[in-house]
Design a protein around this motif. Structure first.
Motif, PDB file in Angstrom:
ATOM      1  N   PHE A 142       5.593 -19.482  11.615  1.00 17.48           N
ATOM      2  CA  PHE A 142       5.008 -20.842  10.606  1.00 17.48           C
ATOM      3  C   PHE A 142       4.752 -20.406   9.360  1.00 17.48           C
ATOM      4  O   PHE A 142       4.411 -18.980   9.529  1.00 17.48           O
ATOM      5  N   GLN A 143       5.108 -20.742   8.563  1.00 21.73           N
ATOM      6  CA  GLN A 143       4.027 -20.798   6.991  1.00 21.73           C
ATOM      7  C   GLN A 143       2.303 -19.484   6.815  1.00 21.73           C
ATOM      8  O   GLN A 143       2.160 -20.531   7.821  1.00 21.73           O
ATOM      9  N   SER A 144       2.975 -18.807   6.254  1.00 19.75           N
ATOM     10  CA  SER A 144       1.283 -18.211   6.078  1.00 19.75           C
ATOM     11  C   SER A 144       1.093 -16.397   6.884  1.00 19.75           C
ATOM     12  O   SER A 144       0.599 -16.496   6.996  1.00 19.75           O
ATOM     13  N   ALA A 145       2.373 -16.706   8.100  1.00 19.59           N
ATOM     14  CA  ALA A 145       1.819 -16.125   8.903  1.00 19.59           C
ATOM     15  C   ALA A 145       2.020 -15.332   8.704  1.00 19.59           C
ATOM     16  O   ALA A 145       0.847 -13.914   9.295  1.00 19.59           O
ATOM     17  N   GLU A 146       2.648 -14.704   7.275  1.00 22.33           N
ATOM     18  CA  GLU A 146       2.206 -12.847   6.946  1.00 22.33           C
ATOM     19  C   GLU A 146       0.615 -12.582   6.693  1.00 22.33           C
ATOM     20  O   GLU A 146      -0.225 -11.780   6.912  1.00 22.33           O
ATOM     21  N   ASN A 147      -0.190 -14.011   6.298  1.00 18.98           N
ATOM     22  CA  ASN A 147      -1.352 -14.104   5.852  1.00 18.98           C
ATOM     23  C   ASN A 147      -2.652 -13.229   7.181  1.00 18.98           C
ATOM     24  O   ASN A 147      -3.570 -12.335   7.394  1.00 18.98           O
ATOM     25  N   LEU A 148      -1.512 -13.295   8.770  1.00 19.99           N
ATOM     26  CA  LEU A 148      -1.657 -13.005   9.869  1.00 19.99           C
ATOM     27  C   LEU A 148      -2.211 -11.191  10.359  1.00 19.99           C
ATOM     28  O   LEU A 148      -2.997 -10.581   9.979  1.00 19.99           O
ATOM     29  N   VAL A 149      -1.830 -10.416   8.895  1.00 18.86           N
ATOM     30  CA  VAL A 149      -1.129  -8.767   9.016  1.00 18.86           C
ATOM     31  C   VAL A 149      -1.717  -8.464   7.367  1.00 18.86           C
ATOM     32  O   VAL A 149      -1.024  -7.034   7.775  1.00 18.86           O
ATOM     33  N   LYS A 150      -2.594  -8.694   6.801  1.00 21.24           N
ATOM     34  CA  LYS A 150      -2.515  -8.330   5.719  1.00 21.24           C
ATOM     35  C   LYS A 150      -3.290  -7.876   5.470  1.00 21.24           C
ATOM     36  O   LYS A 150      -3.747  -6.210   4.333  1.00 21.24           O
ATOM     37  N   LYS A 151      -4.392  -7.835   6.502  1.00 16.83           N
ATOM     38  CA  LYS A 151      -5.152  -6.113   6.862  1.00 16.83           C
ATOM     39  C   LYS A 151      -5.379  -4.669   7.315  1.00 16.83           C
ATOM     40  O   LYS A 151      -5.210  -3.466   6.697  1.00 16.83           O
ATOM     41  N   ASP A 152      -3.497  -5.250   7.722  1.00 18.84           N
ATOM     42  CA  ASP A 152      -3.178  -3.583   8.722  1.00 18.84           C
ATOM     43  C   ASP A 152      -1.524  -3.545   7.271  1.00 18.84           C
ATOM     44  O   ASP A 152      -1.659  -2.289   7.051  1.00 18.84           O
ATOM     45  N   ALA A 153      -1.560  -4.602   6.989  1.00 14.54           N
ATOM     46  CA  ALA A 153       0.174  -4.244   5.537  1.00 14.54           C
ATOM     47  C   ALA A 153      -0.104  -5.541   4.822  1.00 14.54           C
ATOM     48  O   ALA A 153      -0.070  -6.233   3.943  1.00 14.54           O
ATOM     49  N   PRO A 154      -1.466  -4.651   3.667  1.00 11.05           N
ATOM     50  CA  PRO A 154      -2.184  -5.016   2.532  1.00 11.05           C
ATOM     51  C   PRO A 154      -0.476  -5.232   1.574  1.00 11.05           C
ATOM     52  O   PRO A 154      -1.010  -6.573   0.709  1.00 11.05           O
ATOM     53  N   ASP A 155       0.345  -4.818   1.761  1.00 14.47           N
ATOM     54  CA  ASP A 155       1.637  -4.647   0.684  1.00 14.47           C
ATOM     55  C   ASP A 155       2.031  -5.900   0.872  1.00 14.47           C
ATOM     56  O   ASP A 155       3.557  -5.928   1.163  1.00 14.47           O
ATOM     57  N   ILE A 156       2.499  -6.672   1.944  1.00 13.97           N
ATOM     58  CA  ILE A 156       3.306  -7.518   3.078  1.00 13.97           C
ATOM     59  C   ILE A 156       3.458  -8.736   2.232  1.00 13.97           C
ATOM     60  O   ILE A 156       5.203  -8.651   2.548  1.00 13.97           O
ATOM     61  N   HIS A 157       2.621  -9.059   1.023  1.00 15.45           N
ATOM     62  CA  HIS A 157       3.786 -10.110   0.437  1.00 15.45           C
ATOM     63  C   HIS A 157       4.550  -9.611  -0.906  1.00 15.45           C
ATOM     64  O   HIS A 157       6.352 -10.227  -1.548  1.00 15.45           O
ATOM     65  N   ASP A 158       4.479  -8.016  -0.924  1.00 18.57           N
ATOM     66  CA  ASP A 158       5.289  -7.222  -1.652  1.00 18.57           C
ATOM     67  C   ASP A 158       7.048  -7.209  -1.162  1.00 18.57           C
ATOM     68  O   ASP A 158       7.289  -6.928  -1.031  1.00 18.57           O
ATOM     69  N   LYS A 159       6.689  -7.062   0.285  1.00 22.01           N
ATOM     70  CA  LYS A 159       8.245  -6.256   1.460  1.00 22.01           C
ATOM     71  C   LYS A 159       8.780  -7.344   2.040  1.00 22.01           C
ATOM     72  O   LYS A 159      10.001  -7.616   2.434  1.00 22.01           O
ATOM     73  N   VAL A 160       7.837  -8.469   2.296  1.00 23.86           N
ATOM     74  CA  VAL A 160       8.667  -9.817   3.815  1.00 23.86           C
ATOM     75  C   VAL A 160       8.490 -10.829   2.787  1.00 23.86           C
ATOM     76  O   VAL A 160       7.326 -10.794   1.771  1.00 23.86           O
TER      77      VAL A 160
END
Length: 311
Positions: free
Chosen positions: A216-234
């Motif tokens: 679902f849209q914005s699901a990346e935010n679920l893992v920001k704590k464990d992967a702070p660079d998620i929006h740079d990578k995915v």
């Protein structure tokens, strides 16, 4: 002749009155025979880590008990199909069902939708929350930024993380829109890997275990704590059309009186700070609005297209 006409009219009127009374009694009898719970079982489906969701949702038990005056048990299903079956076998009274699971439960077991969730709209490249409550969401296809995958056609021959096949955002919408773009997930050498939870879909791409994921849209935010660079990578390469928001649905034999009580309880709880904090942390819900079955006809259209994938 006038006497007989009058007599016939009187007799006819009496018959109508008796028939109407019988109809009224039948309706009242029907509702009195309907299911009246002495305790309630409420079940969620895992959109992210099931253990975490259960811990966050448990406090709803006390809030619902206070509103409804009967014991309430909250639990998390293993998957979408399990909760549909549990509602059909009357082991679960209330289900937090995503759209496609609701449509299936309604078709198979006569489950009734009461409410539709409201969420904050999603804005910007980082999929941050806006400030407008909406009754829809969207699905996205995520890939790693360095993967070279730029469009749906590039997914041929790739490995994709998906949810259960009754998941609207994690399967139905993305596979149908891929099909409309000329890519058949079952015939174009695509390998699918089923994961439990949209957070796991995001992480599978982030960790290079899969090439893409349906979430679902914005699901990346679920893992920001464990992967702070998620929006740079995915990043998303595709965003679907609007999907009706999740439902709060009840087993089909529940009395209309209790349907109204339950709907009111959830709407009232969502307006309190404590209640809002719970539903927001579990599913990012901001509140609830009355719903009806026809709101999900669009899901039925997508389901018909999805059936063509194996043909």
């Amino acid at each position: 002749m006038k006497f007989f006409k009058k007599a016939a009219i009187v007799a006819s009127s009496l018959l109508c009155a008796v028939a109407l009374a019988a109809c009224g009694n039948s309706k009242s009898s029907k509702d009195s025979d309907a299911y009246t719970p002495k305790k309630l079982t409420v079940q969620f489906v895992p959109s992210s880590n099931a253990t975490t969701i259960e811990a966050k949702a448990k406090p709803l038990e006390k809030l619902l008990k206070k509103e409804l005056g009967i014991p309430v048990k909250v639990s998390v299903s293993t998957d979408y199909n399990t909760i549909v079956e549990a509602m059909g076998s009357k082991k679960v009274d209330i289900g937090f069902l995503p759209p496609d699971a609701y449509v299936l439960a309604h078709k198979q077991n006569g489950v009734k939708v009461l409410l539709q969730a409201q969420r904050l709209n999603v804005e910007g490249a980082d999929n941050h929350s806006g400030n407008k409550k909406v009754d829809y969401y969207r699905s996205q296809i995520l890939v790693r930024k360095d993967s070279g995958i730029k469009s749906i056609k590039d997914l041929k021959g790739k490995k994709i993380a998906v949810q259960d096949t009754t998941s609207t955002a994690g399967w139905i919408y993305p596979v149908v829109e891929m099909y409309k773009h000329g890519v058949n997930i079952n015939k174009d050498n695509i390998q699918t890997v089923q994961v439990k939870g949209h957070d796991q879909g995001v992480l599978s791409v982030y960790n290079k275990n899969t090439d893409a994921a349906f979430v679902f849209q914005s699901a990346e935010n679920l893992v920001k704590k464990d992967a702070p660079d998620i929006h740079d990578k995915v990043v998303p390469i595709y965003t679907t059309k609007k999907i009706p928001n999740d439902t709060i649905s009840v087993r089909g034999d529940m009395s209309s009186k209790w349907q109204k009580k339950i709907a009111k309880a959830f709407k009232d709880i969502a307006k309190t700070k404590k209640g809002h904090d719970i539903i927001s942390s579990v599913y990012s819900h901001e509140g609830y609005a009355d719903s009806k079955d026809s709101n999900f006809d669009i899901i039925r259209e997508y389901d018909k297209t999805a059936e063509k994938l194996d043909k």
